[in-house]
Design an enzyme around this catalytic site. Sequence first.
Site, short mmCIF file in Angstrom:
data_model
loop_
_atom_site.label_atom_id
_atom_site.label_comp_id
_atom_site.label_asym_id
_atom_site.label_seq_id
_atom_site.Cartn_x
_atom_site.Cartn_y
_atom_site.Cartn_z
N CYS A 2 0.62 -1.16 0.01
CA CYS A 2 0.09 -0.04 0.14
C CYS A 2 0.95 1.30 -0.10
O CYS A 2 2.07 1.20 0.39
CB CYS A 2 -0.92 0.16 1.40
N ASN A 107 0.06 0.70 5.97
CA ASN A 107 1.13 -0.31 5.06
C ASN A 107 1.50 -1.44 5.88
O ASN A 107 2.21 -1.01 6.36
CB ASN A 107 1.86 0.33 4.09
N GLU A 515 14.21 -13.41 -16.48
CA GLU A 515 13.88 -12.23 -16.57
C GLU A 515 12.87 -11.65 -17.33
O GLU A 515 11.81 -11.17 -17.06
CB GLU A 515 15.09 -11.08 -16.10
N LYS A 519 8.84 -10.77 -17.11
CA LYS A 519 8.07 -9.57 -17.74
C LYS A 519 6.85 -9.92 -18.08
O LYS A 519 6.10 -9.37 -18.25
CB LYS A 519 9.09 -8.83 -18.56
N GLU A 522 4.32 -10.87 -15.82
CA GLU A 522 3.87 -9.70 -15.03
C GLU A 522 2.58 -8.88 -15.71
O GLU A 522 1.64 -8.53 -15.04
CB GLU A 522 4.83 -9.00 -14.60
N HIS A 538 14.97 -32.68 -20.89
CA HIS A 538 14.74 -33.55 -19.53
C HIS A 538 13.16 -33.39 -19.08
O HIS A 538 13.05 -33.62 -17.83
CB HIS A 538 15.44 -33.09 -18.47
N LYS A 639 4.49 -2.89 -6.32
CA LYS A 639 5.83 -2.53 -6.73
C LYS A 639 6.73 -3.10 -5.52
O LYS A 639 7.72 -3.87 -5.77
CB LYS A 639 6.14 -1.05 -7.09
C1 F6R Z 1 9.43 -7.56 -11.19
C2 F6R Z 1 9.81 -6.85 -9.86
C3 F6R Z 1 9.71 -7.77 -8.79
C4 F6R Z 1 10.90 -6.99 -7.89
C5 F6R Z 1 10.94 -7.92 -6.46
C6 F6R Z 1 11.98 -7.31 -5.59
O1 F6R Z 1 9.40 -6.65 -12.21
O2 F6R Z 1 9.61 -5.73 -10.11
O3 F6R Z 1 9.90 -9.07 -9.15
O4 F6R Z 1 12.07 -7.17 -8.58
O5 F6R Z 1 9.58 -7.47 -5.74
O6 F6R Z 1 11.74 -6.09 -5.40
P1 F6R Z 1 13.20 -5.18 -4.92
O7 F6R Z 1 14.11 -5.04 -5.95
O8 F6R Z 1 12.58 -3.74 -4.45
O9 F6R Z 1 13.68 -5.84 -3.73
#
Ligand code: F6R
Length: 644
Positions: A2, A107, A515, A519, A522, A538, A639
């Site tokens: 939050c 939060n 990675e 993306k 997500e 495998h 985020k």
């Molecule tokens: C993916 C993403 C998340 C963060 C993860 C760690 O695009 O943003 O997987 O990488 O939540 O976040 P931090 O780097 O802030 O510890």
Amino acid sequence: MCGIAGYIGYKQAVPILLEALKKLEYRGYDSAGIAVVHNGALHVRKTQGRLSLLEKRLETERLEGEGGGGALQGSTGIGHTRWATHGAPSDRNSHPHCAGKIAVVHNGIIENYRELKGWLEARGAAFQSDTDTEVAAHLINYYYDYYEEVPAAHPDRLAGAVMAAMKRLNGSYALGVVAEDAPDRIVAARKDSPLIVGLGEGEQFLASDVPALLSRTREVYFLEEGEVAALYHNRVALFTGDGEPVTRRSCRIDWDAAAAEKDGYPHFMLKEIHEQPRALADTLGPGLRFVPDTSLSAIGEWDIDVGDVPLERWKDAPRIVIAACGTAWHAALAAKYAFEGFARVPVEADIASEYRYRDPIFDPRDLFIAISQSGETADTLAAARLAKARGASVLAITNTRGSTLAREADFVLHTRAGPEIAVASTKAFTTQLMAVYLAALKLGYARGALQPSDFRRYVAALRDIPEKARRVIRGNGESGGADRINRIKQYADRYFNKTKVFFMGRQCDYATALESALKLKEICYTHSEAFAAGELKHGPIALLDAETLVVTIATQRRLFDKVASNVQEAAARGAANLVITWEGAGERAFEKIATAVFPIPQTEDRLSPLLSVIPGQMFAYYCAVARGNDPDKPRNLAKSVTVE
Ligand code: F6R
């Protein structure tokens, strides 16, 4: 998670709170709300859904004169944008939560909320929501009402009630609290969730993150664990959870306010992809130093400067352990290949949420590295704290100055990506890689694992990376740039509806594959998986059919033949094959067997993730747009994951 905002001052609070919440919406967007104190009453508006719905509602009220007439008045208020943990997204579960005279935004997670709820209900509290947060509101209200019962009460009644409540709250919280009969203050508190106080002239601000404050002030206090802040119009007082005054200097933020704006791009994610050449250059810049006459050469050389991080101290470290989550864990995996390759030291790259619970074996001589964009990820912090408790020195690689990780780590390598607003991480990842390569090369040289000529070659290659990243995104010239972007868009238009997309690669290309797949998951909600290319046969090969798109990252020249066999195996099962590889040699190796090849400028194979991840980021972005998704605010995600 939050987002929390607060304002106290001489202006109308509502527009300032809404502006701050817009900047925090990336932390959660399933509901939004505000509470302002005016004329001895709390005025609360909250709505399920995005912040824009709350804004519309407030605008309608302003035009129609509801709620006492015209715009919501008041120059003291708190606001919230929610990512639901306890209680489904709904109007009544939205924050702020009120109890008696008190309104609270939160939060985090109150872990003992059930027990507290029972205690409060036995004392007459009536709960309105399914959230854990509401117990904090009732508990603070209880101590506010029965203040005379609070032992060693603080002279500021609201702050004292918050402190008394904190003693009973387990879990994580950043709290913003107002009271209907105290329009002259906001009280804030934190434990395991970030909270920042912004300092102004005759006005003060509260926010979960720096971008929400940038248009108002650069002077901030990052609240420390267990601290309480009382914000008054003309000053801010900091206290420990026991009410002892805390004195410290504020920090000045050097991020540019414009960096938190879209700047003409349709989405933050696209802007942040395009910012990578600059972010990489900014991260590299302070990491390089020209030394006129060195042991490297008599004429002078570029050397790597890792600031105050005493890498030589770990010259003889038996092992490096790296912990991180999500994208940052993918950077950790790439770091494993980098440190093992350059410094010849064994590396474990661990998922922080696993590391923290598996009673890891730790040698205090090991180097422990935590990677985190936000520096606030609960699992990464817990892993770093565990390593520290077992005697490790912790090196943090983070993008956020003043973050909890940056403050708790022994040493910090700062990435300079600038604020990353889009939920899906892009520039934070590539700058994490840049920091990792600098550290790995420096350690490799210090350990004698890298010859001076190799060190020199890699440093020269790093210096070219920002320009090469620009070419990956924009091409060689203006029209070349359009061509390149158009090609990615064409692939996206052709493949965005695929239900199965696999990414594969070997060595550090495997990290890039993970990675790139993340993306796509997500922001496109596509079932995408990543495999180490050698693993395909495998098991996962059973999944391949004509409906599958396989994206191969092929930058390890010595393994081209092996990877080419994997591409053939996928093609033989009818899958469409897209290969991301080097211009020239890579194109020649794969063009006859792939459905399409996306060439990237050549650099050293070991540094390839810095460039090879960018097409995957762009592909995911354009697929999301083609699907009609909002790439900046993917469903169910937030985020900064400050809860477990
Ligand atoms: C993916 C993403 C998340 C963060 C993860 C760690 O695009 O943003 O997987 O990488 O939540 O976040 P931090 O780097 O802030 O510890």
